[in-house]
Write a protein that holds these residues in place. Structure first.
Motif, PDB file in Angstrom:
ATOM      1  N   ILE A 160      14.406 -23.309  -7.812  1.00 63.24           N
ATOM      2  CA  ILE A 160      15.140 -24.094  -6.533  1.00 63.24           C
ATOM      3  C   ILE A 160      14.042 -23.888  -5.290  1.00 63.24           C
ATOM      4  CG2 ILE A 160      16.962 -24.311  -5.139  1.00 63.24           C
ATOM      5  CD1 ILE A 160      18.540 -23.640  -7.503  1.00 63.24           C
ATOM      6  N   GLY A 161      13.634 -22.721  -5.150  1.00 63.28           N
ATOM      7  CA  GLY A 161      12.652 -22.336  -3.886  1.00 63.28           C
ATOM      8  C   GLY A 161      11.344 -23.100  -4.219  1.00 63.28           C
ATOM      9  N   LEU A 162      10.953 -23.231  -5.104  1.00 61.50           N
ATOM     10  CA  LEU A 162       9.559 -23.923  -5.690  1.00 61.50           C
ATOM     11  C   LEU A 162       9.812 -25.390  -5.129  1.00 61.50           C
ATOM     12  CD1 LEU A 162       6.618 -23.940  -6.531  1.00 61.50           C
ATOM     13  CD2 LEU A 162       7.623 -24.182  -8.894  1.00 61.50           C
ATOM     14  N   LEU A 163      10.821 -26.052  -5.677  1.00 62.21           N
ATOM     15  CA  LEU A 163      10.937 -27.526  -5.510  1.00 62.21           C
ATOM     16  C   LEU A 163      11.197 -27.506  -3.846  1.00 62.21           C
ATOM     17  CD1 LEU A 163      13.405 -28.388  -8.547  1.00 62.21           C
ATOM     18  CD2 LEU A 163      10.877 -28.808  -8.214  1.00 62.21           C
ATOM     19  N   THR A 164      11.783 -26.787  -3.304  1.00 60.19           N
ATOM     20  CA  THR A 164      12.105 -26.799  -1.768  1.00 60.19           C
ATOM     21  C   THR A 164      11.030 -26.799  -1.149  1.00 60.19           C
ATOM     22  OG1 THR A 164      14.146 -25.662  -2.020  1.00 60.19           O
ATOM     23  CG2 THR A 164      13.246 -25.872   0.251  1.00 60.19           C
ATOM     24  N   ILE A 165       9.949 -25.891  -1.418  1.00 61.80           N
ATOM     25  CA  ILE A 165       8.571 -25.600  -1.142  1.00 61.80           C
ATOM     26  C   ILE A 165       7.802 -26.977  -1.282  1.00 61.80           C
ATOM     27  CG2 ILE A 165       6.384 -24.382  -1.177  1.00 61.80           C
ATOM     28  CD1 ILE A 165       8.128 -22.055  -2.004  1.00 61.80           C
ATOM     29  N   GLY A 166       7.836 -27.568  -2.400  1.00 59.30           N
ATOM     30  CA  GLY A 166       7.133 -28.922  -2.531  1.00 59.30           C
ATOM     31  C   GLY A 166       7.622 -29.821  -1.767  1.00 59.30           C
ATOM     32  N   PHE A 167       9.031 -30.021  -1.727  1.00 53.79           N
ATOM     33  CA  PHE A 167       9.552 -31.184  -0.802  1.00 53.79           C
ATOM     34  C   PHE A 167       9.224 -30.735   0.489  1.00 53.79           C
ATOM     35  CE2 PHE A 167      13.118 -32.518   1.884  1.00 53.79           C
ATOM     36  CZ  PHE A 167      13.206 -33.743   1.718  1.00 53.79           C
ATOM     37  N   THR A 168       9.460 -29.634   1.082  1.00 54.77           N
ATOM     38  CA  THR A 168       8.960 -29.248   2.440  1.00 54.77           C
ATOM     39  C   THR A 168       7.503 -29.285   2.963  1.00 54.77           C
ATOM     40  OG1 THR A 168      10.858 -27.775   2.699  1.00 54.77           O
ATOM     41  CG2 THR A 168       9.313 -27.460   4.489  1.00 54.77           C
ATOM     42  N   LEU A 169       6.694 -28.846   1.941  1.00 53.50           N
ATOM     43  CA  LEU A 169       5.239 -28.852   2.457  1.00 53.50           C
ATOM     44  C   LEU A 169       4.567 -30.412   2.335  1.00 53.50           C
ATOM     45  CD1 LEU A 169       3.494 -25.659   0.628  1.00 53.50           C
ATOM     46  CD2 LEU A 169       3.832 -26.241   3.220  1.00 53.50           C
ATOM     47  N   ALA A 170       5.254 -31.049   1.481  1.00 52.27           N
ATOM     48  CA  ALA A 170       4.847 -32.413   1.490  1.00 52.27           C
ATOM     49  C   ALA A 170       5.167 -33.340   2.761  1.00 52.27           C
ATOM     50  CB  ALA A 170       5.356 -33.339  -0.021  1.00 52.27           C
ATOM     51  N   GLY A 171       6.281 -32.925   3.021  1.00 50.68           N
ATOM     52  CA  GLY A 171       6.530 -33.564   4.512  1.00 50.68           C
ATOM     53  C   GLY A 171       5.883 -32.964   5.706  1.00 50.68           C
ATOM     54  N   THR A 172       5.779 -31.825   5.275  1.00 48.60           N
ATOM     55  CA  THR A 172       4.903 -30.920   6.670  1.00 48.60           C
ATOM     56  C   THR A 172       3.409 -31.485   6.727  1.00 48.60           C
ATOM     57  OG1 THR A 172       5.925 -28.739   6.080  1.00 48.60           O
ATOM     58  CG2 THR A 172       3.892 -28.527   7.069  1.00 48.60           C
ATOM     59  N   PHE A 173       2.644 -31.531   5.720  1.00 49.57           N
ATOM     60  CA  PHE A 173       1.306 -32.058   5.789  1.00 49.57           C
ATOM     61  C   PHE A 173       1.318 -33.709   5.886  1.00 49.57           C
ATOM     62  CE2 PHE A 173       0.582 -27.993   3.868  1.00 49.57           C
ATOM     63  CZ  PHE A 173      -0.528 -27.433   4.469  1.00 49.57           C
ATOM     64  N   SER A 201       2.414 -43.281  23.883  1.00 55.09           N
ATOM     65  CA  SER A 201       1.135 -42.856  23.471  1.00 55.09           C
ATOM     66  C   SER A 201       0.888 -41.635  22.689  1.00 55.09           C
ATOM     67  CB  SER A 201      -0.010 -43.261  24.121  1.00 55.09           C
ATOM     68  OG  SER A 201       0.214 -42.340  25.335  1.00 55.09           O
ATOM     69  N   LYS A 202       1.801 -40.594  22.843  1.00 55.61           N
ATOM     70  CA  LYS A 202       1.689 -39.451  22.660  1.00 55.61           C
ATOM     71  C   LYS A 202       2.970 -38.829  21.556  1.00 55.61           C
ATOM     72  CE  LYS A 202      -1.316 -37.563  26.230  1.00 55.61           C
ATOM     73  NZ  LYS A 202      -1.634 -38.947  26.624  1.00 55.61           N
ATOM     74  N   ARG A 203       3.722 -39.827  21.610  1.00 54.39           N
ATOM     75  CA  ARG A 203       4.744 -39.184  20.697  1.00 54.39           C
ATOM     76  C   ARG A 203       4.655 -39.312  19.062  1.00 54.39           C
ATOM     77  NH1 ARG A 203       8.799 -43.660  23.318  1.00 54.39           N
ATOM     78  NH2 ARG A 203       8.888 -43.024  25.410  1.00 54.39           N
ATOM     79  N   GLY A 204       3.538 -40.036  18.390  1.00 56.64           N
ATOM     80  CA  GLY A 204       3.529 -39.610  17.244  1.00 56.64           C
ATOM     81  C   GLY A 204       2.676 -38.308  17.049  1.00 56.64           C
ATOM     82  N   ARG A 205       1.647 -37.702  17.822  1.00 57.62           N
ATOM     83  CA  ARG A 205       1.231 -36.725  17.589  1.00 57.62           C
ATOM     84  C   ARG A 205       2.241 -35.676  17.793  1.00 57.62           C
ATOM     85  NH1 ARG A 205      -3.326 -37.560  22.222  1.00 57.62           N
ATOM     86  NH2 ARG A 205      -2.941 -39.819  21.598  1.00 57.62           N
ATOM     87  N   LEU A 206       2.963 -35.787  18.658  1.00 58.87           N
ATOM     88  CA  LEU A 206       4.003 -34.689  19.184  1.00 58.87           C
ATOM     89  C   LEU A 206       4.886 -34.604  17.958  1.00 58.87           C
ATOM     90  CD1 LEU A 206       5.669 -32.510  20.823  1.00 58.87           C
ATOM     91  CD2 LEU A 206       7.005 -34.724  21.416  1.00 58.87           C
ATOM     92  N   THR A 207       5.541 -35.576  17.514  1.00 57.37           N
ATOM     93  CA  THR A 207       6.579 -35.368  16.328  1.00 57.37           C
ATOM     94  C   THR A 207       5.864 -35.138  14.746  1.00 57.37           C
ATOM     95  OG1 THR A 207       6.476 -37.805  15.848  1.00 57.37           O
ATOM     96  CG2 THR A 207       8.292 -36.803  17.192  1.00 57.37           C
ATOM     97  N   GLY A 208       4.672 -35.590  14.901  1.00 58.32           N
ATOM     98  CA  GLY A 208       3.659 -35.101  13.460  1.00 58.32           C
ATOM     99  C   GLY A 208       3.363 -33.806  13.558  1.00 58.32           C
ATOM    100  N   LEU A 209       2.693 -33.231  14.777  1.00 58.58           N
ATOM    101  CA  LEU A 209       2.612 -31.891  14.841  1.00 58.58           C
ATOM    102  C   LEU A 209       3.651 -30.915  14.846  1.00 58.58           C
ATOM    103  CD1 LEU A 209       0.257 -29.662  15.110  1.00 58.58           C
ATOM    104  CD2 LEU A 209       0.451 -29.893  17.662  1.00 58.58           C
ATOM    105  N   ARG A 210       4.739 -31.278  15.511  1.00 63.34           N
ATOM    106  CA  ARG A 210       5.926 -30.508  15.430  1.00 63.34           C
ATOM    107  C   ARG A 210       6.677 -30.363  13.920  1.00 63.34           C
ATOM    108  NH1 ARG A 210      10.736 -33.542  18.314  1.00 63.34           N
ATOM    109  NH2 ARG A 210      10.719 -34.692  16.346  1.00 63.34           N
ATOM    110  N   ASN A 211       6.876 -31.517  13.189  1.00 65.79           N
ATOM    111  CA  ASN A 211       7.249 -31.465  11.896  1.00 65.79           C
ATOM    112  C   ASN A 211       6.284 -30.697  10.981  1.00 65.79           C
ATOM    113  OD1 ASN A 211       9.087 -32.891  12.966  1.00 65.79           O
ATOM    114  ND2 ASN A 211       8.472 -35.171  12.090  1.00 65.79           N
ATOM    115  N   PHE A 212       4.917 -30.796  11.132  1.00 66.55           N
ATOM    116  CA  PHE A 212       4.043 -30.070  10.419  1.00 66.55           C
ATOM    117  C   PHE A 212       4.119 -28.503  10.437  1.00 66.55           C
ATOM    118  CE2 PHE A 212      -0.006 -27.782  10.507  1.00 66.55           C
ATOM    119  CZ  PHE A 212      -0.442 -27.821   9.129  1.00 66.55           C
TER     120      PHE A 212
END
Length: 437
Positions: free
Chosen positions: A287-300, A162-173
Motif C-alpha cells: 500500500i505504501g509503494l502504491l502511495t509512493i508511485g501515486f505521489t511521486l508521479a504527481g510530484t514530478f 504569470s508566476k502561478r504556474g511555477r509556484l503551484t508546480g514547485l510547491r506540489n513538487f
C-alpha cells in the motif's frame, strides 16, 4: 466641479490606487512566494496522506469488513462537506480587504478534523471508529471547502498570474517528494505487514502535525489591501446575485459545468486501491509503494504542468490531464500484479495533479477581481457536489455491476467534461476581461 470632472478624478484616483496595490504585490512577492512554498510543502504533504487513494480507502475497507459501498460513502461524505461551504466562505470574505485572518480560523478547524480522524484510529474500533471517521471527514470537507475559496483568493492577490504556474508546480513538487517519503515510512513502520487501526491512526496523526506547521508559516505573509471590494451582503443576497454573474460570463458557466462533469470521474478514485486489493491482498508495504508511485508521479509531473501552464495556459493542462487520466484507467484492463498496478497509480497520480492544478487556477482567470470569491465558490461547489455523488454512485455501480462498469462510467464523465472545455471554453487568459494583476 462638473459631473464629468468628478468622474475623471475618481478614475484617476482608482488608477493610482491600483498602481499602489500592484507595487505592494511586487514588493512582497519574493517573501509571499516563499511562504506559499513552505505552506504548501507541509500542508500538502500532510493532506496527501489523507487524500491519497490508498490509506483512507484501505482503512475504511478494513473497518467495514470489505464493503465497497462503505468506501464510496466515505468519499461522498468528504465531498459533500466540500460542496456546501464555498459560498459561505465567499460571503465571509468578499467585502474584506484582508482575508488571511479568516483563513487561519478555517485552516485550524480543518486540521482539528484531521486530528479527530487520527484519534478514531488510535482509540476506537470497528463500527465506532468507522462512524467517527465519517463525522471527521464531513467536517474536514466543510472547512476544506471554505479554505479552498479563501486561500485561492489569497493566492490571486499576492501572486501574479504569470508566476502561478511555477509556484503551484514547485510547491506540489516539494510536497510530493516529502509525502512520498512519509508514505514509505508510514506504510512500513506504522502499518507493517498486517495493517491495524492504530497504524492508520498514526499516519493521520503525522498528517495533522505536518499540516499545522504549514498553517503557522502563514504568520509571515504580507497581504496587500485591494482598492475595490464588493459591498457587504447577506448570504441570501449572495445567492441571489449568482444567476446574473453566470449569465454575464457564458465561458465561465460552461467551464464550471465541464469541471463538475469531469470531477464526477473521481468516482473511481477510492476504488483503484480496492480493485488492486481484490487482485490479491496487499500488505502495508505494498500500500505504501502504491502511495509512493501515486505521489511521486504527481510530484514530478507538477514541474511539467506548471511550466506548461505559464507558457500555454491552464486550459491546455486541464485537457491533457483528463486525457492521461482516461488512459491510465484504461490500463486496468491490461495489467496484472503489483508492478502493473503501480503503473496505473503513476498515471492516475500525474493526471489528478494536473487536473487539480489547472481546475483551481483556471477559475482565477475569469472575470473581475472583486467577483473572484463568488466565482471560486461557484466552481468549487458545483464540482464538489458532483464529487460528493460520484463515489456513492461508484460504490453502487461496483457492487451491482462490477468494477469494469464503474471505471467505464468514470472515463465517460471525464471525456464529456474535457470535450466541453475543448469545444466551448476559449483560453480565458486571452479574454478581454481578466482578473487585474
Amino acid at each position: 466641479m462638473t459631473a464629468r470632472t468628478s468622474e475623471d478624478e475618481s478614475a484617476r484616483q482608482l488608477r493610482r490606487a491600483e498602481r499602489r496595490y500592484d507595487i505592494a504585490v511586487h514588493r512582497h512577492l519574493t517573501r509571499n512566494f516563499t511562504i506559499h512554498l513552505i505552506h504548501g510543502l507541509f500542508g500538502q504533504t500532510g493532506f496527501r496522506l489523507l487524500n491519497a487513494p490508498t490509506f483512507l480507502p484501505a482503512f475504511v475497507l478494513m473497518l467495514s469488513g470489505g464493503s465497497d459501498f462503505a468506501v464510496g460513502v466515505a468519499a461522498s461524505i468528504q465531498s459533500f462537506g466540500l460542496a456546501v461551504t464555498p459560498l459561505i466562505a465567499a460571503n465571509l470574505i468578499q467585502h474584506r480587504t484582508r482575508v488571511l485572518p479568516t483563513g487561519f480560523l478555517t485552516g485550524a478547524l480543518m486540521r482539528l478534523s484531521v486530528l479527530a480522524i487520527a484519534l478514531c484510529g488510535l482509540f476506537l474500533n470497528g463500527t465506532a471508529a468507522l462512524l467517527g471517521i465519517y463525522v471527521g471527514l464531513f467536517f474536514f470537507g466543510m472547512f476544506a471547502g471554505m479554505q479552498g475559496v479563501i486561500f485561492n483568493f489569497l493566492m490571486s492577490k499576492v501572486i501574479p498570474v504569470s508566476k502561478r504556474g511555477r509556484l503551484t508546480g514547485l510547491r506540489n513538487f516539494l510536497a510530493g517528494v516529502t509525502a512520498a517519503g512519509v508514505a514509505l515510512l508510514g506504510g512500513n513502520l506504522l502499518l507493517g505487514s498486517e495493517p491495524t487501526a492504530a497504524g492508520y491512526g498514526g499516519i493521520f496523526l503525522v498528517a495533522f502535525v505536518l499540516t499545522s506547521i504549514g498553517l503557522l508559516s502563514l504568520l509571515w505573509m504580507r497581504e496587500p489591501e485591494p482598492p475595490i471590494v464588493r459591498d457587504r451582503q447577506s448570504l441570501t443576497e449572495t445567492f441571489r446575485s449568482l444567476p446574473a454573474l453566470l449569465r454575464d460570463d457564458p465561458a465561465f458557466s460552461r467551464y464550471s459545468l465541464a469541471r463538475a462533469l469531469a470531477t464526477s470521474g473521481r468516482m473511481a478514485m477510492p476504488f483503484y486501491i480496492v480493485y488492486a486489493d481484490a487482485q490479491g491482498s496487499l500488505s502495508g508495504g505494498e500500500i505504501g509503494l502504491l502511495t509512493i508511485g501515486f505521489t511521486l508521479a504527481g510530484t514530478f509531473s507538477n514541474l511539467f504542468w506548471g511550466a506548461l501552464a505559464d507558457r500555454s495556459g491552464f486550459r491546455r493542462v486541464f485537457l491533457l490531464s483528463i486525457g492521461l487520466w482516461i488512459g491510465a484507467t484504461l490500463m486496468l484492463g491490461f495489467v496484472t500484479g503489483i508492478a502493473g498496478m503501480l503503473l496505473v497509480f503513476i498515471g492516475v497520480g500525474a493526471a489528478t495533479q494536473g487536473f487539480q492544478h489547472s481546475g483551481l487556477n483556471l477559475t482565477l482567470e475569469f472575470g473581475r477581481r472583486e467577483d473572484l470569491p463568488q466565482r471560486i465558490a461557484i466552481a468549487n461547489s458545483t464540482s464538489e457536489f458532483s464529487g460528493a455523488l460520484a463515489p456513492l454512485a461508484g460504490g453502487l455501480l461496483a457492487t451491482a455491476f462490477g468494477y469494469g462498469t464503474m471505471f467505464t462510467v468514470a472515463m465517460a464523465l471525464l471525456l464529456v467534461g474535457g470535450l466541453l472545455v475543448l469545444l466551448f471554453v476559449p483560453e480565458p487568459r486571452n479574454a478581454a476581461l481578466s482578473v487585474p494583476q
